[in-house]
Design a protein around this motif. Structure first.
Motif, PDB file in Angstrom:
ATOM      1  N   VAL A  99       0.851  -1.190   0.000  1.00  0.00           N
ATOM      2  CA  VAL A  99       0.000   0.000   0.000  1.00  0.00           C
ATOM      3  C   VAL A  99       0.886   1.240   0.000  1.00  0.00           C
ATOM      4  O   VAL A  99       1.285   1.754   1.050  1.00  0.00           O
ATOM      5  CB  VAL A  99      -0.976   0.010   1.200  1.00  0.00           C
ATOM      6  CG1 VAL A  99      -2.056   1.074   0.991  1.00  0.00           C
ATOM      7  CG2 VAL A  99      -1.619  -1.355   1.400  1.00  0.00           C
ATOM      8  N   GLY A 102      -0.119   4.205  -4.666  1.00  0.00           N
ATOM      9  CA  GLY A 102      -1.187   3.318  -5.108  1.00  0.00           C
ATOM     10  C   GLY A 102      -0.939   1.960  -4.473  1.00  0.00           C
ATOM     11  O   GLY A 102      -0.010   1.804  -3.686  1.00  0.00           O
ATOM     12  N   THR A 103      -1.767   0.988  -4.807  1.00  0.00           N
ATOM     13  CA  THR A 103      -1.615  -0.336  -4.194  1.00  0.00           C
ATOM     14  C   THR A 103      -1.285  -1.379  -5.254  1.00  0.00           C
ATOM     15  O   THR A 103      -1.871  -1.386  -6.340  1.00  0.00           O
ATOM     16  CB  THR A 103      -2.916  -0.729  -3.464  1.00  0.00           C
ATOM     17  OG1 THR A 103      -3.159   0.225  -2.437  1.00  0.00           O
ATOM     18  CG2 THR A 103      -2.819  -2.119  -2.842  1.00  0.00           C
ATOM     19  N   GLY A 122      -5.021   3.898  -2.521  1.00  0.00           N
ATOM     20  CA  GLY A 122      -3.842   3.656  -1.687  1.00  0.00           C
ATOM     21  C   GLY A 122      -3.530   4.867  -0.820  1.00  0.00           C
ATOM     22  O   GLY A 122      -4.432   5.637  -0.473  1.00  0.00           O
ATOM     23  N   VAL A 206      -8.905  -2.145  -0.118  1.00  0.00           N
ATOM     24  CA  VAL A 206      -7.681  -2.914  -0.366  1.00  0.00           C
ATOM     25  C   VAL A 206      -7.859  -4.355   0.122  1.00  0.00           C
ATOM     26  O   VAL A 206      -7.525  -5.313  -0.583  1.00  0.00           O
ATOM     27  CB  VAL A 206      -6.462  -2.240   0.314  1.00  0.00           C
ATOM     28  CG1 VAL A 206      -5.243  -3.155   0.277  1.00  0.00           C
ATOM     29  CG2 VAL A 206      -6.150  -0.902  -0.362  1.00  0.00           C
ATOM     30  N   TYR A 224       0.640  -7.349   4.505  1.00  0.00           N
ATOM     31  CA  TYR A 224       0.471  -5.951   4.113  1.00  0.00           C
ATOM     32  C   TYR A 224       1.732  -5.142   4.413  1.00  0.00           C
ATOM     33  O   TYR A 224       2.257  -5.185   5.524  1.00  0.00           O
ATOM     34  CB  TYR A 224      -0.708  -5.332   4.875  1.00  0.00           C
ATOM     35  CG  TYR A 224      -2.035  -6.003   4.603  1.00  0.00           C
ATOM     36  CD1 TYR A 224      -2.671  -5.848   3.374  1.00  0.00           C
ATOM     37  CD2 TYR A 224      -2.656  -6.802   5.567  1.00  0.00           C
ATOM     38  CE1 TYR A 224      -3.904  -6.450   3.117  1.00  0.00           C
ATOM     39  CE2 TYR A 224      -3.885  -7.409   5.325  1.00  0.00           C
ATOM     40  CZ  TYR A 224      -4.500  -7.227   4.098  1.00  0.00           C
ATOM     41  OH  TYR A 224      -5.716  -7.824   3.847  1.00  0.00           O
ATOM     42  N   THR A 228       2.006   3.560   3.902  1.00  0.00           N
ATOM     43  CA  THR A 228       0.668   3.961   4.331  1.00  0.00           C
ATOM     44  C   THR A 228       0.306   3.293   5.656  1.00  0.00           C
ATOM     45  O   THR A 228      -0.551   3.773   6.395  1.00  0.00           O
ATOM     46  CB  THR A 228      -0.354   3.597   3.239  1.00  0.00           C
ATOM     47  OG1 THR A 228       0.159   4.014   1.978  1.00  0.00           O
ATOM     48  CG2 THR A 228      -1.677   4.288   3.463  1.00  0.00           C
TER      49      THR A 228
END
Ligand code: ATP
Ligand code: MG
Length: 268
Positions: A99, A102-103, A122, A206, A224, A228
């Motif tokens: 993340v 953007g992701t 994101g 997400v 993850y 972020t």
């Protein structure tokens, strides 16, 4: 000195060796000159490996030769390193969600990575929507304010729709992010509530994509990473709970946002 640099859309992450320890630094991508200044004032002889979207621009600014490594390769190398160090072992592969601005979502198995899909939702979305709903632009302040917020004034849950009847899916799931329009019109939610809901929207979006990808690749483990999630207990908490609520296992890596920089460092 060996220096690995991941120059992303928003932040430049640096990992370097100091007495065989990996140390970390972060700069803003809008201030690439600060990176150059830090390197030239602190080190005499350097070996630099770059990755990330802004690596070419940074390479032009750096005097002397530099190596580059493909971003996804650097990230997966760094993730493997950190996971090992933190005793995280995935026997049946896992889904990696980075993340960043953007992701980017990847399937990782047997030391190989495949980029599956990305989403424009994101960290950039977090900053942009937060600005629109609150006027705030400072990351730390946004996170601190959102921690005081109440999503119940803005987000519609499944149980809100069923009003006490037994729903076919968990009542705790969000039915509609920002869905409580009449409540909001009756009383305008506070800045803190709005920020909490922005973070909820990003986290749940997400996670929802990751769940689908995990099902496709028949794994239940989702890792993850990305800045972020750094000092962002509210986003990490939402993603942790929502992943479990959807029946998968969430994982987080300490210093995960430096995965790309570590991967670059390790490939010198
Ligand atoms: P990409 O990989 O998409 O090119 P990136 O590598 O720059 O972008 P990250 O550094 O992983 O992305 O994450 C950037 C996000 O981290 C920002 O959009 C913001 O939400 C969050 N963030 C965390 N700390 C800060 C900070 N001090 N200043 C600005 N944003 C921050
Ligand atoms: Mg990045």
């Amino acid at each position: 000195t060996k220096i690995g640099i991941d120059a992303g859309g928003t932040l430049v992450k640096v990992a370097y060796l100091d007495n065989n320890n990996i140390e970390f630094r972060t700069f803003r991508s809008q201030q690439l000159d600060e990176v150059i200044k830090w390197i030239t004032t602190n080190f005499e002889r350097v070996e630099v490996c770059l990755t990330g979207g802004k690596s070419e621009i940074l390479a032009q600014k750096l005097q002397g030769p530099t190596q580059t490594i493909v971003e996804f390769e650097a990230t997966s190398k760094g993730v493997d390193y950190l996971a090992n160090e933190q005793n995280l072992h995935f026997s049946n592969g896992f889904i990696l969600a980075n993340v960043g601005t953007g992701t980017s979502i990847h399937h990782m198995k047997d030391g190989k990575q495949e980029r599956v899909i990305g989403s424009g939702v994101g960290g950039g979305t977090l900053l942009g929507l937060s600005y629109l709903v609150s006027g705030e632009t400072e990351y730390e302040k946004i996170i601190n304010l959102s921690l005081q917020g109440n999503r119940g004034n803005i987000d519609l849950k499944v149980e809100d729709i069923f009003e006490g009847a037994v729903p076919p899916i968990s009542g705790d799931l969000t039915a509609s992010n920002f869905g409580k329009l009449s409540k909001m019109m009756a009383e305008k939610p506070s800045k803190t509530d709005a920020l909490a809901s922005v973070i909820g929207l990003i986290g749940e979006t997400v996670v929802t994509i990751c769940i689908q990808v995990a099902d496709t690749y028949q794994t239940s483990d989702i890792l993850y990473i990305g800045s972020t999630l750094r000092s962002n207990s509210i986003l990490a908490g939402i993603m942790n709970n929502y992943t479990k609520l959807r029946g998968k296992q969430p994982f987080f890596l300490e210093n995960g946002e430096f995965s790309g920089a570590i991967g670059a460092l390790l490939s010198i």
